[in-house]
Design a protein around this motif. Structure first.
Motif, short mmCIF file in Angstrom:
data_model
loop_
_atom_site.label_atom_id
_atom_site.label_comp_id
_atom_site.label_asym_id
_atom_site.label_seq_id
_atom_site.Cartn_x
_atom_site.Cartn_y
_atom_site.Cartn_z
N LEU A 87 0.86 -1.18 0.00
CA LEU A 87 0.00 0.00 0.00
C LEU A 87 0.89 1.23 0.00
CD1 LEU A 87 -2.58 -1.13 2.69
CD2 LEU A 87 -2.71 -1.38 0.22
N PRO A 132 -2.35 3.65 5.82
CA PRO A 132 -1.96 2.25 5.95
C PRO A 132 -1.35 1.88 7.31
CG PRO A 132 -1.38 3.01 3.79
CD PRO A 132 -1.92 4.20 4.54
N LYS A 133 -0.58 2.83 7.89
CA LYS A 133 0.06 2.46 9.16
C LYS A 133 -0.95 2.33 10.30
CE LYS A 133 1.46 7.23 9.94
NZ LYS A 133 2.57 8.13 9.72
N LEU A 135 -3.64 0.54 9.99
CA LEU A 135 -4.42 -0.66 9.72
C LEU A 135 -3.75 -1.89 10.33
CD1 LEU A 135 -5.11 -0.12 5.91
CD2 LEU A 135 -6.63 0.46 7.81
N SER A 136 -4.57 -2.87 10.70
CA SER A 136 -4.02 -4.16 11.13
C SER A 136 -3.67 -4.96 9.87
CB SER A 136 -5.05 -4.91 11.95
OG SER A 136 -6.11 -5.30 11.11
N GLY A 137 -2.98 -6.08 10.08
CA GLY A 137 -2.57 -6.89 8.94
C GLY A 137 -3.74 -7.32 8.06
#
Lengths: 373, 288
Positions: A87, A132-133, A135-137
């Motif tokens: 991402l 993106p940072k 968000l979880s995996g």
């Protein structure tokens, strides 16, 4: 949507190393095709060649009716989901999804509509404004899939998309992706998918057809059950299925009217159905039997063989029993409630196991090819 | 990870914290003293500067700042600051553009002679700048660029600040390519890739380039000294030197006061950019 056709596809690197050896493959329109194989089997290279990220040094690649060998990735009508999600960290989820569409000059209202639609499909409308940072995996994974969906590509390419998730999330994402594929088909937007994985469970559960690769050569392409029941060779047989198929060197010899296999000093007479096609054969072969075809209790047609116990692994509902026939190590997969007297036995204890020989496989000792196909 | 952080914390807890702070404070004081003295001395008279060892002035008289600012020439330091910015800002712009382009090529493209070119480039970092002065001077004289800012700016437009190129290349090499591949599939060509993906990812490194180039150019003395002849074009560094006149007696407080003022832009830029130094590729969208 479109079908995908690979004709004699080759990859030779500048240093002379040949990674892909003339691969021929047809992926049907709307099909979920899985490339599976151990690391270094060139499955990712093949996928990247389809994507246009690696050059094709030989053969022809067609997407739909177009030959795409020389086309740039964006002209191939593909979308790819990467193992690391990839991402863009400086863009919000919305911008990540919209980026490709914006570059293509899609009108703003359509971009917004397509992004919302993809977000709905993947249940991530609440994530659109995040970076993106944040968000979880699993969420990042969904965004990566969403980025592929908004583009409405001809072909979806997945490069080990679940291997960075923990086991539980992986299982649920597996179901989600399979469902997504079905949903897209039912909504009249069928998606041709090529999915690369090294995990045979993913391959078996997700693929409509599986392409097993080894060292840049296709070993077999078939449905999961066909691969499991009728592996083309010893490699496919051992790669598909967990625990692995028991495959051992053995001797084929005549026995009365039919044939018998000598394994670990024991003579195992083959059922007529198996012996028939091998009539003229004798000498060294590879004998294969899946762990679930070895039972602790007798079954109809099974052959009782005296063995010595090594150890057992309890998996909950079932137990993997490791034992030896003579010097040959074998594994049995036994339901926990059918352990019987095995439960109390210690290492080295003698026990009689029952082999369902009508389910055995015989492979050529040299080439590994299945002799019974 | 957790266990190693724990040991680290434990180690930090051990020992006497006040002792540590005392030692650190003393070292910091030793390092900062000249700066403190500089600020203090800007309020002192000549006599006080050379007789007192302490930095605390006997009076707070800002007249040295006013006098220093006016200078003994017909121009005030406003002109010289403006000149400095006229050199520094264009130079930073061309440096960033050229260095990012060259670093992008070295880090991401395969081309003939790449290794050789890269080692030649790194080799030029070892070259003492002074050996280039004479040929450069002759070159710029032929071009008729003497007494203009061009010799100070234009070379940077060709990525001659190889240290920056090297730094950017190293930074780029540390960024996984997946994002660029994803962008390629999304339809980016090489330049769009640079603008939409690489530049935002390179932001911390680019900010470092800006800060270093700003400070170095502001402080550059040799370059302007060689190429600039007219006083009206002098940057701050030359004007400072000029205010230590050769003939009349020097009012040191004036010189020192203006030195303090001259420090302000560099220090400001440094502190504004400070938080970006620590921000790095760690914030990227790649999980591994």
């Amino acid at each position: 949507m479109a079908h995908l056709s690979l004709k004699k596809i080759e990859k030779v690197y500048a240093n002379g190393f040949k990674a892909v050896h003339g691969v021929d493959l047809e992926v049907r329109d709307g099909e979920f095709m899985v490339f599976v194989g151990p690391s270094g089997c060139a499955k990712s290279t093949l996928l990247r060649m389809i994507a246009g990220l690696e050059s094709i040094t030989g053969g022809e690649l067609h997407i739909g009716s177009k030959k795409v060998n020389e086309l740039a990735p964006k002209q191939r009508g593909i979308a790819m989901v990467f193992q690391n999600y990839a991402l863009y960290p400086h863009m919000t989820v919305y911008e990540n999804l919209a980026f490709g569409l914006k570059l293509a000059g899609t009108p703003k209202t359509e971009v917004a509509q397509r992004v919302r639609h993809a977000a709905q499909l993947l249940e991530m409308e609440h994530l659109l404004e995040r970076y993106p940072k944040q968000l979880s995996g699993g969420q990042a994974q969904r965004v990566a899939v969403g980025r592929a969906i908004v583009k409405k590509p001809e072909v979806f390419l997945f490069d080990e998309p679940l291997s960075n998730l923990d086991a539980k999330l992986r299982a649920s994402m597996r179901v989600r992706l399979t469902e997504l594929h079905r949903n897209l088909r039912e909504s009249g937007q069928p998606a041709t998918v090529v999915y690369v994985t090294h995990d045979q469970v993913e391959a078996m559960t997700m693929g409509e057809r599986i392409c097993v690769l080894k060292e840049g050569v296709i070993q077999q392409v078939d449905t999961p059950t066909a691969l499991y029941d009728h592996p083309a060779n010893a490699f496919v047989a051992s790669f598909i299925g967990s625990p692995e198929m028991n495959i051992h060197e053995a001797q084929l010899q005549p026995q009365g009217e039919g044939l018998a296999v000598v394994l670990g000093g024991q003579v195992l007479p083959l059922p007529a159905a198996k012996a028939q096609p091998l009539r003229s054969r004798s000498g060294a072969v590879k004998f294969g039997l899946r762990p679930e075809h070895v039972t602790a209790l007798p079954r109809e047609g099974s052959l009782a063989v005296p063995c010595s116990l090594r150890f057992v692994e309890h998996m909950g509902s079932e137990v993997f029993v490791h034992f030896c026939i003579g010097e040959t190590a074998m594994t049995a997969r036994v339901p926990a409630d059918q352990l019987g007297e095995l439960a109390g036995k210690t290492r080295g204890a003698a026990h009689v196991f029952h082999l369902q020989l009508e389910r055995c496989h015989l492979f050529d000792a040299e080439t590994g090819a299945n002799l019974l196909l | 990870m957790t266990s190693s952080t724990e040991t680290l914390v434990l180690n930090r807890e051990r020992g006497r914290p006040w002792l540590r702070y005392l030692v650190l404070g003393l070292v910091a004081l030793v390092m900062l003293y000249p700066l403190l003295w500089l600020v203090g001395a800007s309020f002192k008279s000549n006599g006080e500067i050379f007789s007192e060892i302490g930095f605390w002035p006997s009076r707070f008289d800002f007249s040295a700042y006013a006098k220093g600012w006016k200078t003994s020439t017909e121009y005030s330091f406003a002109t010289y600051f403006l000149n400095s910015f006229l050199i520094t800002i264009p130079r930073i712009i061309v440096t960033v553009i050229s260095c990012v382009l060259v670093a992008y090529a070295f880090a991401r493209f395969e081309f003939w002679g790449k290794k050789l070119l890269f080692s030649v480039m790194v080799g030029t970092m070892m070259l003492p700048l002074i050996v280039l002065r004479l040929p450069q001077y002759l070159l710029f004289r032929e071009l008729g660029w003497l007494d203009s800012y061009l010799p100070l700016i234009v070379p940077s437009a060709f990525a001659t600040d190889t240290f920056f190129v090297f730094m950017l290349v190293q930074f780029l090499r540390g960024i996984p390519r997946d994002m660029e591949e994803a962008a390629q599939i999304d339809g980016c060509n090489a330049l769009q890739l640079l603008w939409h993906i690489i530049v935002p990812l390179l932001k911390p490194a680019i900010i470092s380039v800006i800060v270093f180039q700003f400070i170095w150019t502001m402080n550059d003395f040799m370059g302007p000294l060689i190429y600039l002849a007219s006083v009206e074009k002098y940057p701050v560094s030359l004007a400072l030197k000029m205010s230590i006149g050769a003939t009349e007696e020097v009012e040191w407080a004036n010189v020192i006061a203006i030195s303090v003022v001259a420090l302000i832009p560099s220090v400001t830029v440094f502190f504004m950019a400070q938080k970006h130094f620590i921000e790095g590729a760690s914030s990227s969208g790649i999980k591994g």
